[in-house]
Design a protein around this motif. Structure first.
Motif, PDB file in Angstrom:
ATOM      1  N   ASP A 169      20.244  36.727 -47.993  1.00 47.68           N
ATOM      2  CA  ASP A 169      18.907  37.294 -48.194  1.00 47.68           C
ATOM      3  C   ASP A 169      17.864  36.530 -47.380  1.00 47.68           C
ATOM      4  OD1 ASP A 169      19.921  39.181 -49.933  1.00 47.68           O
ATOM      5  OD2 ASP A 169      19.389  38.069 -51.756  1.00 47.68           O
ATOM      6  N   LEU A 170      17.991  35.218 -47.370  1.00 47.70           N
ATOM      7  CA  LEU A 170      17.044  34.384 -46.629  1.00 47.70           C
ATOM      8  C   LEU A 170      17.109  34.688 -45.134  1.00 47.70           C
ATOM      9  CD1 LEU A 170      15.025  32.020 -47.060  1.00 47.70           C
ATOM     10  CD2 LEU A 170      16.931  30.461 -46.610  1.00 47.70           C
ATOM     11  N   ALA A 171      18.324  34.763 -44.597  1.00 48.43           N
ATOM     12  CA  ALA A 171      18.502  35.047 -43.173  1.00 48.43           C
ATOM     13  C   ALA A 171      17.963  36.432 -42.812  1.00 48.43           C
ATOM     14  CB  ALA A 171      19.972  34.930 -42.798  1.00 48.43           C
ATOM     15  N   ALA A 172      18.249  37.409 -43.675  1.00 46.72           N
ATOM     16  CA  ALA A 172      17.789  38.768 -43.412  1.00 46.72           C
ATOM     17  C   ALA A 172      16.261  38.850 -43.412  1.00 46.72           C
ATOM     18  CB  ALA A 172      18.373  39.725 -44.448  1.00 46.72           C
ATOM     19  N   ASP A 173      15.624  38.129 -44.336  1.00 49.60           N
ATOM     20  CA  ASP A 173      14.163  38.152 -44.420  1.00 49.60           C
ATOM     21  C   ASP A 173      13.505  37.482 -43.213  1.00 49.60           C
ATOM     22  OD1 ASP A 173      14.209  39.513 -46.806  1.00 49.60           O
ATOM     23  OD2 ASP A 173      13.954  37.726 -48.048  1.00 49.60           O
ATOM     24  N   MET A 174      14.096  36.379 -42.739  1.00 51.58           N
ATOM     25  CA  MET A 174      13.423  35.621 -41.695  1.00 51.58           C
ATOM     26  C   MET A 174      13.664  36.181 -40.288  1.00 51.58           C
ATOM     27  SD  MET A 174      15.669  32.074 -41.554  1.00 51.58           S
ATOM     28  CE  MET A 174      14.697  31.267 -40.279  1.00 51.58           C
ATOM     29  N   THR A 175      14.737  36.954 -40.096  1.00 47.75           N
ATOM     30  CA  THR A 175      15.060  37.427 -38.751  1.00 47.75           C
ATOM     31  C   THR A 175      13.950  38.264 -38.130  1.00 47.75           C
ATOM     32  OG1 THR A 175      17.424  37.347 -39.243  1.00 47.75           O
ATOM     33  CG2 THR A 175      16.749  38.638 -37.340  1.00 47.75           C
ATOM     34  N   PRO A 176      13.425  39.305 -38.791  1.00 49.19           N
ATOM     35  CA  PRO A 176      12.330  40.062 -38.178  1.00 49.19           C
ATOM     36  C   PRO A 176      11.095  39.195 -37.915  1.00 49.19           C
ATOM     37  CG  PRO A 176      13.261  41.273 -40.034  1.00 49.19           C
ATOM     38  CD  PRO A 176      13.825  39.893 -40.089  1.00 49.19           C
ATOM     39  N   GLU A 177      10.828  38.244 -38.802  1.00 51.80           N
ATOM     40  CA  GLU A 177       9.679  37.364 -38.609  1.00 51.80           C
ATOM     41  C   GLU A 177       9.827  36.534 -37.335  1.00 51.80           C
ATOM     42  OE1 GLU A 177       9.215  34.917 -42.038  1.00 51.80           O
ATOM     43  OE2 GLU A 177       9.274  36.584 -43.456  1.00 51.80           O
ATOM     44  N   VAL A 178      11.027  36.013 -37.114  1.00 50.29           N
ATOM     45  CA  VAL A 178      11.272  35.199 -35.923  1.00 50.29           C
ATOM     46  C   VAL A 178      11.129  36.043 -34.660  1.00 50.29           C
ATOM     47  CG1 VAL A 178      13.043  33.916 -34.655  1.00 50.29           C
ATOM     48  CG2 VAL A 178      12.703  33.497 -37.095  1.00 50.29           C
ATOM     49  N   LEU A 179      11.646  37.262 -34.684  1.00 45.58           N
ATOM     50  CA  LEU A 179      11.533  38.137 -33.514  1.00 45.58           C
ATOM     51  C   LEU A 179      10.078  38.451 -33.198  1.00 45.58           C
ATOM     52  CD1 LEU A 179      14.485  40.622 -34.189  1.00 45.58           C
ATOM     53  CD2 LEU A 179      14.416  38.767 -32.512  1.00 45.58           C
ATOM     54  N   ARG A 180       9.309  38.772 -34.218  1.00 49.15           N
ATOM     55  CA  ARG A 180       7.908  39.145 -33.997  1.00 49.15           C
ATOM     56  C   ARG A 180       7.066  37.973 -33.521  1.00 49.15           C
ATOM     57  NH1 ARG A 180       8.599  42.034 -39.354  1.00 49.15           N
ATOM     58  NH2 ARG A 180       9.170  44.168 -38.764  1.00 49.15           N
ATOM     59  N   SER A 181       7.412  36.765 -33.952  1.00 45.90           N
ATOM     60  CA  SER A 181       6.602  35.593 -33.597  1.00 45.90           C
ATOM     61  C   SER A 181       7.224  34.774 -32.472  1.00 45.90           C
ATOM     62  CB  SER A 181       6.404  34.704 -34.832  1.00 45.90           C
ATOM     63  OG  SER A 181       7.662  34.255 -35.336  1.00 45.90           O
ATOM     64  N   TYR A 182       8.277  35.287 -31.852  1.00 44.03           N
ATOM     65  CA  TYR A 182       9.035  34.509 -30.863  1.00 44.03           C
ATOM     66  C   TYR A 182       8.138  33.921 -29.772  1.00 44.03           C
ATOM     67  CZ  TYR A 182      12.373  33.262 -27.235  1.00 44.03           C
ATOM     68  OH  TYR A 182      13.079  32.575 -26.281  1.00 44.03           O
ATOM     69  N   SER A 183       7.199  34.698 -29.264  1.00 41.57           N
ATOM     70  CA  SER A 183       6.364  34.230 -28.146  1.00 41.57           C
ATOM     71  C   SER A 183       5.469  33.060 -28.531  1.00 41.57           C
ATOM     72  CB  SER A 183       5.504  35.378 -27.608  1.00 41.57           C
ATOM     73  OG  SER A 183       4.628  35.860 -28.615  1.00 41.57           O
ATOM     74  N   THR A 184       5.261  32.853 -29.824  1.00 41.31           N
ATOM     75  CA  THR A 184       4.390  31.763 -30.276  1.00 41.31           C
ATOM     76  C   THR A 184       5.172  30.549 -30.762  1.00 41.31           C
ATOM     77  OG1 THR A 184       4.276  32.539 -32.576  1.00 41.31           O
ATOM     78  CG2 THR A 184       2.706  33.488 -31.004  1.00 41.31           C
ATOM     79  N   LEU A 185       6.491  30.669 -30.819  1.00 46.35           N
ATOM     80  CA  LEU A 185       7.322  29.571 -31.332  1.00 46.35           C
ATOM     81  C   LEU A 185       7.643  28.567 -30.227  1.00 46.35           C
ATOM     82  CD1 LEU A 185       9.853  31.600 -33.524  1.00 46.35           C
ATOM     83  CD2 LEU A 185       7.842  30.331 -34.303  1.00 46.35           C
ATOM     84  N   THR A 186       7.711  27.309 -30.605  1.00 47.45           N
ATOM     85  CA  THR A 186       8.093  26.244 -29.666  1.00 47.45           C
ATOM     86  C   THR A 186       9.488  25.757 -30.040  1.00 47.45           C
ATOM     87  OG1 THR A 186       5.802  25.517 -29.409  1.00 47.45           O
ATOM     88  CG2 THR A 186       7.528  23.969 -28.741  1.00 47.45           C
ATOM     89  N   PRO A 187      10.497  26.047 -29.220  1.00 47.18           N
ATOM     90  CA  PRO A 187      11.853  25.581 -29.534  1.00 47.18           C
ATOM     91  C   PRO A 187      11.914  24.057 -29.582  1.00 47.18           C
ATOM     92  CG  PRO A 187      11.887  27.286 -27.824  1.00 47.18           C
ATOM     93  CD  PRO A 187      10.457  26.869 -27.992  1.00 47.18           C
ATOM     94  N   VAL A 188      12.502  23.515 -30.651  1.00 47.69           N
ATOM     95  CA  VAL A 188      12.592  22.066 -30.842  1.00 47.69           C
ATOM     96  C   VAL A 188      14.042  21.637 -30.633  1.00 47.69           C
ATOM     97  CG1 VAL A 188      12.278  20.161 -32.458  1.00 47.69           C
ATOM     98  CG2 VAL A 188      10.694  22.105 -32.491  1.00 47.69           C
ATOM     99  N   PRO A 189      14.316  20.762 -29.652  1.00 48.81           N
ATOM    100  CA  PRO A 189      15.703  20.327 -29.414  1.00 48.81           C
ATOM    101  C   PRO A 189      16.296  19.660 -30.655  1.00 48.81           C
ATOM    102  CG  PRO A 189      14.281  19.684 -27.585  1.00 48.81           C
ATOM    103  CD  PRO A 189      13.381  20.172 -28.678  1.00 48.81           C
ATOM    104  N   GLN A 190      17.583  19.886 -30.877  1.00 53.87           N
ATOM    105  CA  GLN A 190      18.281  19.226 -31.977  1.00 53.87           C
ATOM    106  C   GLN A 190      18.562  17.770 -31.619  1.00 53.87           C
ATOM    107  OE1 GLN A 190      21.645  21.246 -33.790  1.00 53.87           O
ATOM    108  NE2 GLN A 190      21.021  23.206 -32.906  1.00 53.87           N
ATOM    109  N   ASN A 191      18.569  16.928 -32.656  1.00 49.86           N
ATOM    110  CA  ASN A 191      18.943  15.530 -32.487  1.00 49.86           C
ATOM    111  C   ASN A 191      20.452  15.417 -32.689  1.00 49.86           C
ATOM    112  OD1 ASN A 191      19.325  12.807 -32.467  1.00 49.86           O
ATOM    113  ND2 ASN A 191      17.819  12.338 -34.060  1.00 49.86           N
ATOM    114  N   ASP A 192      21.176  15.281 -31.583  1.00 48.45           N
ATOM    115  CA  ASP A 192      22.641  15.246 -31.662  1.00 48.45           C
ATOM    116  C   ASP A 192      23.154  14.073 -32.493  1.00 48.45           C
ATOM    117  OD1 ASP A 192      22.861  17.528 -30.157  1.00 48.45           O
ATOM    118  OD2 ASP A 192      23.166  16.482 -28.267  1.00 48.45           O
TER     119      ASP A 192
END
Length: 302
Positions: A169-192
């Protein structure tokens, strides 16, 4: 916006259903694993994503190998703004990653639990929280930069089934939000340095012994209903809860017998067991099993 969706199991199909329901998102193609034989009769069965996509009139592709040149060329001919990936089951090659931003919905708080069984691993480790990470994909396994994370608490007695539902449910809810806001998001590198891996679950992982009660109980939470937890002799422990985390007992000894449960000792701690399933038989009340085996206090459950 136009989206190519890639996924296979129920987790992915629920995300796909949510995307289909959005007025501003068009799923132009669905990629999923080939149909597989299921059950004793080996009935050829489509993956859940295929069923959902076909019902919505979405073209479905089921390549054996996503890396094959012809498969890549077919995908590249499909115009899209994003590729959404959720438990697809194949590694995306460079050419696919370059076609459009590829966003993966992974059921853990990355970089923790990269790999095939993050939900089970969180329960095995007795974690108090987990979540879903939206990640911009690259060639490594769940190594790409993080776009967004959502967190939820894990119940003390929660099993994989209920946790799976809540994370889906959490993944389904957040997916459209991420797509709509993609241009404003700053990808953060993972700490390996903080990364951990989890492997695909096998039937052999379900074999247990009465060593540490907490460890065994966490395996029960993670592996019910599949592969279940079972003793070396094949007796499956189908319903239990934690009695004690401390104290030292003879492993497997019956410490107490009540109306609907028995208390079983472990090297550390103890468990209350309510139902069991002998090999090739149906699950039964543990009391009925004890009566049939003529077992009682101070005997060993086996």
């Amino acid at each position: 916006m136009k989206v190519i969706f890639m996924g296979t199991p129920d987790y992915a199909s629920r995300i796909l259903e949510t995307l289909i329901a959005q007025h501003d998102i068009e799923v132009v193609a669905a990629y999923t694993q080939p149909d597989k034989p299921v059950g004793r009769k080996k009935v050829l069965t489509p993956p859940p994503v295929k069923t959902v996509a076909e019902a919505a009139g979405i073209p479905v592709f089921q390549p054996e190998r996503l890396r094959d040149e012809a498969t890549v060329e077919t995908l590249q001919a499909i115009p899209c703004d994003y590729i959404v990936v959720a438990a697809y089951g194949q590694i995306l090659p460079k050419a696919v990653l370059a076609h459009a931003p590829c966003i993966n919905l992974h059921a853990s708080i990355l970089p923790q639990y990269r790999g095939a069984s993050p939900i089970q691993q969180s329960l095995l480790n007795g974690d108090k929280e987990t979540g879903v990470t939206a990640m911009l994909m690259e060639e490594g396994l769940d190594t790409g930069p993080i776009l967004a994370t959502r967190r939820i608490a894990i119940g003390d007695d929660e099993t994989v089934g209920s946790l799976f539902e809540r994370l889906t449910d959490l993944a389904a809810d957040m997916t459209p939000e991420v797509l709509r806001s993609y241009s404003t998001l700053t990808p953060v590198p993972q700490n390996d340095a903080d990364a951990s891996l989890c492997k695909k679950i096998s039937k052999a992982d379900g074999e247990v012994a009465f060593d540490d009660a907490r460890t065994l109980y966490n395996k029960y939470r993670a592996f019910t209903p599949w592969p279940g937890v079972y003793l070396s002799g094949g007796l499956k422990l189908t319903k239990m809860h934690l009695a004690e985390e401390e104290g030292s007992f003879v492993p497997g000894r019956i410490l107490a017998v009540e109306k609907s449960q028995v208390k079983i000792g472990c090297s550390t701690g103890a468990l209350w067991i309510e139902t069991v399933q002998p090999p090739s038989k149906k699950a039964m009340a543990v009391i009925d099993y004890l009566n049939g085996k003529r077992l009682g206090l101070d005997d060993t459950l086996a």
